[in-house]
Design an enzyme around this catalytic site. Sequence first.
Site, mmCIF file in Angstrom:
data_model
loop_
_atom_site.group_PDB
_atom_site.id
_atom_site.type_symbol
_atom_site.label_atom_id
_atom_site.label_comp_id
_atom_site.label_asym_id
_atom_site.label_seq_id
_atom_site.Cartn_x
_atom_site.Cartn_y
_atom_site.Cartn_z
ATOM 1 N N ASP A 91 2.527 -6.849 2.518
ATOM 2 C CA ASP A 91 1.408 -6.015 2.974
ATOM 3 C C ASP A 91 1.934 -4.717 3.595
ATOM 4 O O ASP A 91 1.419 -4.230 4.599
ATOM 5 C CB ASP A 91 0.507 -6.769 3.957
ATOM 6 C CG ASP A 91 -0.839 -6.087 4.152
ATOM 7 O OD1 ASP A 91 -1.138 -5.121 3.431
ATOM 8 O OD2 ASP A 91 -1.603 -6.529 5.043
ATOM 9 N N HIS B 126 0.883 -1.181 0.000
ATOM 10 C CA HIS B 126 0.000 0.000 0.000
ATOM 11 C C HIS B 126 0.916 1.224 0.000
ATOM 12 O O HIS B 126 1.609 1.470 0.988
ATOM 13 C CB HIS B 126 -0.860 0.037 1.261
ATOM 14 C CG HIS B 126 -1.711 -1.183 1.468
ATOM 15 N ND1 HIS B 126 -3.037 -1.240 1.110
ATOM 16 C CD2 HIS B 126 -1.419 -2.396 2.010
ATOM 17 C CE1 HIS B 126 -3.531 -2.436 1.425
ATOM 18 N NE2 HIS B 126 -2.570 -3.159 1.975
HETATM 19 O O1 DOR Z 1 -3.520 -3.488 8.534
HETATM 20 C C1 DOR Z 1 -3.850 -3.210 7.389
HETATM 21 N N1 DOR Z 1 -3.524 -2.036 6.829
HETATM 22 N N2 DOR Z 1 -4.583 -4.086 6.700
HETATM 23 C C2 DOR Z 1 -5.135 -3.755 5.506
HETATM 24 O O2 DOR Z 1 -5.846 -4.555 4.965
HETATM 25 C C3 DOR Z 1 -4.950 -2.416 4.957
HETATM 26 C C4 DOR Z 1 -3.722 -1.812 5.441
HETATM 27 C C5 DOR Z 1 -3.615 -0.336 5.138
HETATM 28 O O3 DOR Z 1 -3.850 0.042 3.984
HETATM 29 O O4 DOR Z 1 -3.270 0.415 6.043
#
Ligand code: DOR
Length: 447
Positions: free
Chosen positions: A307, A64
């Site tokens: 992630d 992200h």
């Molecule tokens: O902990 C998380 N943060 N899980 C997610 O699915 C999205 C992510 C975020 O974009 O901050």
Amino acid sequence: MSTHADLLLINGTVVLPEGTRQADILVKDGKIHDIGAFNPTMAGEIIDCGGLHILPGVIDTQVHFREPGGEHKETLETGMKAAAMGGVTAIFEMPNTNPLTTTPEGLARKMEAAAKAPWTEYAFYFGGTAANSQNLPEWENLPGVCGVKIFMGSSTGDLLAATDEEVEAVLRNGRRVVAVHAEDEAMMIENKKNILGNSTDPAMHHIWRSVESCVSATMRLLRLARKTGRRVHVLHITSAQEMEILAQNRDIASVEVLPNHLTLSAPDCYLRLGTKAQQNPPIRELHHQLALWKGIRDGTVDILGSDHAPHTLEEKGKTYPGSPSGTPGVQTLVPIMLDHVNKGSLTLERFVDLVSYGPQRIHQIANKGRIVRGYDADFTVVDLRKKMDITNVQQQTKCGWTPFDGTKVKGWPIMTIIRGQMVMREDELLKPIGEPVRFRETLKMAG
Ligand code: DOR
């Protein structure tokens, strides 16, 4: 061979599909030209990889990067810099930005921004919603798209397809990878009220964002996958129960796990790191972590992604649960996992399977993910013996911290090479030359 090559990597130990062995790699026009033993006069540039392992470029299929809308946390440039510094050659970026990546205009904006300082190869997920589902068969094939993402439970941002009807609408439209965040929204709303209540303890995170909520969403998703005949890719699995269920559904579902869930465990991580360990789905107790490792060893897991989800320290400093979920990780994926390799938790070849072969196979990436003739010359060159401390100061992410600050690891990325060009060498970033990742053609149905 008559042609002169551009680059020759000599003396490295190379992870090849048929096994790991000493070999030289000859690169020409950005592609792997040949693998074997070659005369140094055959190439313009020679790099001595003695004592190092040459892996196919590491592809991080879940990051992200916050642009647009969250540039104070990360931009595409800083995110890709962090990736390249960590030995990652390609990233797939998630659509929960602001605005969401749910239209071709949103995609075009990201493609344009990424091209300005492309420290790695890149591709983007389209956010799948009931509202845009009819357009997905066309939009998912736009250049630079790696697949469609569904959030069944709320996390950071406004992307949500919480009901069976909404999920089914997305599954019925399109043929590419559908990557799913499987937490059950309705159960979590109830749990937040009844279990978390007024608590401000981050250690409650994995209790109210429960295993049952993940199991419920995953079971619903698998039922809908069978109903619609659409394969699904289930992201960031955290529990023994889900791993057991997914092991029984290999024909319709592929599986991702994260380094954090393989390395940290509750309650220790919450006591030590507080909200810095807060992420969705949550880090759980040790017996769940061990079940994820079993899934790595027995082949249930297809892909390992970071992630990477940066938030500033100020945001993370808010009182739980007002603090946002997510931790940075794209730069620490390789060293953390190489440390696990050195500790004997997985083989180097299985690591390559999870970060190169798996992404190539699941996403049908064209010409990347393996060291074979004709593929792009993308390499993650690592020193398995190098001992280092991971620190906040090293981090290229704009948020400037890592949950692994102060962690000693053995195994470190030494070079990031993309299409035969050196992007990072010995912790120094050289030049941004990334391009959009290409995917194999989806054959159109006749008639
Ligand atoms: O902990 C998380 N943060 N899980 C997610 O699915 C999205 C992510 C975020 O974009 O901050």
